[in-house]
Motif scaffolding. Sequence first.
Motif, mmCIF file in Angstrom:
data_model
loop_
_atom_site.group_PDB
_atom_site.id
_atom_site.type_symbol
_atom_site.label_atom_id
_atom_site.label_comp_id
_atom_site.label_asym_id
_atom_site.label_seq_id
_atom_site.Cartn_x
_atom_site.Cartn_y
_atom_site.Cartn_z
ATOM 1 N N GLY A 84 0.804 -1.145 0.051
ATOM 2 C CA GLY A 84 0.153 0.051 0.130
ATOM 3 C C GLY A 84 0.797 1.199 0.082
ATOM 4 O O GLY A 84 0.419 2.395 -0.062
ATOM 5 N N VAL A 85 2.076 1.202 0.241
ATOM 6 C CA VAL A 85 2.945 2.471 0.137
ATOM 7 C C VAL A 85 3.324 3.074 -1.217
ATOM 8 O O VAL A 85 3.365 2.264 -2.139
ATOM 9 N N ARG A 86 2.987 4.298 -1.550
ATOM 10 C CA ARG A 86 3.128 4.948 -2.667
ATOM 11 C C ARG A 86 4.246 6.022 -2.687
ATOM 12 O O ARG A 86 4.662 6.525 -1.681
ATOM 13 N N GLU A 87 4.468 6.579 -3.746
ATOM 14 C CA GLU A 87 5.433 7.567 -3.595
ATOM 15 C C GLU A 87 5.169 8.872 -2.752
ATOM 16 O O GLU A 87 6.172 9.425 -2.095
ATOM 17 N N ARG A 88 4.113 9.243 -2.540
ATOM 18 C CA ARG A 88 3.647 10.411 -1.662
ATOM 19 C C ARG A 88 4.042 9.920 -0.505
ATOM 20 O O ARG A 88 4.188 11.069 0.485
ATOM 21 N N ASP A 89 3.894 8.673 0.126
ATOM 22 C CA ASP A 89 4.336 8.381 1.455
ATOM 23 C C ASP A 89 5.782 8.649 1.509
ATOM 24 O O ASP A 89 6.131 8.968 2.517
ATOM 25 N N LEU A 90 6.349 8.198 0.652
ATOM 26 C CA LEU A 90 7.839 8.304 0.613
ATOM 27 C C LEU A 90 8.178 9.850 0.920
ATOM 28 O O LEU A 90 8.942 10.293 1.804
ATOM 29 N N ARG A 91 7.639 10.671 0.180
ATOM 30 C CA ARG A 91 7.927 12.016 0.021
ATOM 31 C C ARG A 91 7.473 12.739 1.636
ATOM 32 O O ARG A 91 8.222 13.596 2.202
ATOM 33 N N ALA A 92 6.474 12.319 2.075
ATOM 34 C CA ALA A 92 5.860 12.702 3.407
ATOM 35 C C ALA A 92 6.974 12.317 4.551
ATOM 36 O O ALA A 92 7.373 12.996 5.381
ATOM 37 N N SER A 93 7.347 11.082 4.328
ATOM 38 C CA SER A 93 8.710 10.578 5.244
ATOM 39 C C SER A 93 9.683 11.280 5.346
ATOM 40 O O SER A 93 10.094 11.704 6.350
ATOM 41 N N TYR A 94 10.431 11.608 3.991
ATOM 42 C CA TYR A 94 11.388 12.270 4.021
ATOM 43 C C TYR A 94 11.287 13.703 4.572
ATOM 44 O O TYR A 94 12.288 14.294 5.106
ATOM 45 N N ARG A 95 10.071 14.504 4.207
ATOM 46 C CA ARG A 95 10.031 15.623 4.602
ATOM 47 C C ARG A 95 9.828 15.809 6.255
ATOM 48 O O ARG A 95 10.417 16.584 6.798
ATOM 49 N N ARG A 96 9.115 14.770 6.753
ATOM 50 C CA ARG A 96 9.076 14.729 8.139
ATOM 51 C C ARG A 96 10.553 14.457 8.796
ATOM 52 O O ARG A 96 10.707 15.081 9.802
ATOM 53 N N HIS A 97 11.373 13.610 8.377
ATOM 54 C CA HIS A 97 12.533 13.642 8.992
ATOM 55 C C HIS A 97 13.610 14.772 8.878
ATOM 56 O O HIS A 97 14.450 14.652 9.613
ATOM 57 N N TYR A 98 13.574 15.115 7.665
ATOM 58 C CA TYR A 98 14.693 16.296 7.182
ATOM 59 C C TYR A 98 14.283 17.509 7.153
ATOM 60 O O TYR A 98 15.282 18.134 6.693
ATOM 61 N N SER A 99 13.081 18.023 7.482
ATOM 62 C CA SER A 99 12.621 19.582 7.219
ATOM 63 C C SER A 99 13.385 20.408 8.033
ATOM 64 O O SER A 99 13.666 21.485 7.690
ATOM 65 N N GLY A 100 13.914 19.913 9.163
ATOM 66 C CA GLY A 100 14.568 21.005 9.896
ATOM 67 C C GLY A 100 16.179 20.554 10.121
ATOM 68 O O GLY A 100 16.938 21.272 10.837
ATOM 69 N N GLU A 101 16.559 19.899 9.020
ATOM 70 C CA GLU A 101 18.121 19.313 8.945
ATOM 71 C C GLU A 101 18.807 20.274 8.477
ATOM 72 O O GLU A 101 18.399 20.624 7.054
ATOM 73 N N PRO A 102 19.885 21.195 8.816
ATOM 74 C CA PRO A 102 20.782 22.177 8.164
ATOM 75 C C PRO A 102 21.444 21.844 6.728
ATOM 76 O O PRO A 102 21.681 22.259 5.910
ATOM 77 N N PHE A 103 21.840 20.153 6.870
ATOM 78 C CA PHE A 103 22.555 19.875 5.725
ATOM 79 C C PHE A 103 21.965 18.615 5.013
ATOM 80 O O PHE A 103 22.891 18.066 4.058
ATOM 81 N N VAL A 104 20.762 18.438 5.049
ATOM 82 C CA VAL A 104 20.149 17.254 4.346
ATOM 83 C C VAL A 104 19.006 17.858 3.370
ATOM 84 O O VAL A 104 18.180 18.439 4.110
#
Length: 341
Positions: free
Chosen positions: A243-263
């Motif tokens: 059931g995982v789609r590309e939009r789920d990947l995008r949400a995951s990366y944004r959640r983990h890295y939105s505050g990272e200064p170098f990612v």
Amino acid sequence: MITAGVVGAAGYIGGELVRLLLGHPNVRLTAAFSTSQAGRRVDGAHPNLRGLTDLTFSPPDDLGEHDVLFLAVPHGQSMGNLLTYAKAAGTLIDLTGDFRLRDPEVYADYYGTPHAAPEEIPTFVSGLVELHRAELRGATRISVPGCMATAGVLALHPPAADGLVTGDVTVDARTGSSGSGVSAVRENLHAERSGALRVYAPVRHRHEAEIRQATGMPARMTATAVEAVRGVQVLCRVRLAEGVRERDLRASYRRHYSGEPFVRVVAERRGRFRLPEPKILAGSNFCDVGFAAGPGGGHALLVAALDNLVKGGAGAAVQAMNVRHGWPERLGLAFPGLHPS
């Protein structure tokens, strides 16, 4: 203001450490150590530093005292000389593979030799800031991960942590010639390497063990030498959970890295720079991560790119030092890379 020394300062990563520390507003670089270059000017080995320093290389048999000591030495040397290094500085930042793996049996399996100081492994904290920021605050012994391991871990971490991927992971890593170090063997000379795409580690590269350790995923890694001087790019082929789609990947990366200064998340559907490319990252401390998946799910490609000598080495060490001292992470690491380059 703290004082710092670099052991192994004549090498490529050692030179990048010297460059970054000379420009750091809170650090005074007091010594650059090298056995082969002792007594010679630092800017002789690193001509990009002309006019920036009058330092000469010192022999490492008399380390003196420093607040921080960076160890850019060959694998095996840090664990063999750990007590000597520890007497010379309150904080050690090790860029070898000696203390990256938590299990000495795994170390022996991947490095082909028993660990010389297994009791000291728990005293080191991983220098991958994005995953170990809290432990790094106040740490006195830090182990910086390998360049391809850093890229692979940062690519895999969000979907692995969120349970979006399952089964085996295939990591296809490509690296430039500077990863072989300043004393490269014949097959890594320019005349031999130019125009080549050489699979030099078809199975069981050492960084594979680091990726497995950090993500919990059963990764299998292949490494290929490419013609570039700097840069690492990894392609991670994964199976998506039901059931995982590309939009789920995008949400995951944004959640983990939105505050990272170098990612930075780089996953565009069109344009020239749709996915991470190492060329534009040369000299910078950024790691770009991205992904692509078909509309029906099933499988995905996760991509990461970085400069192997900076975010994959010296820059990661300086970033970890900044966190350890409670300083802004971007301090001394503001260079954004070049385009075109």
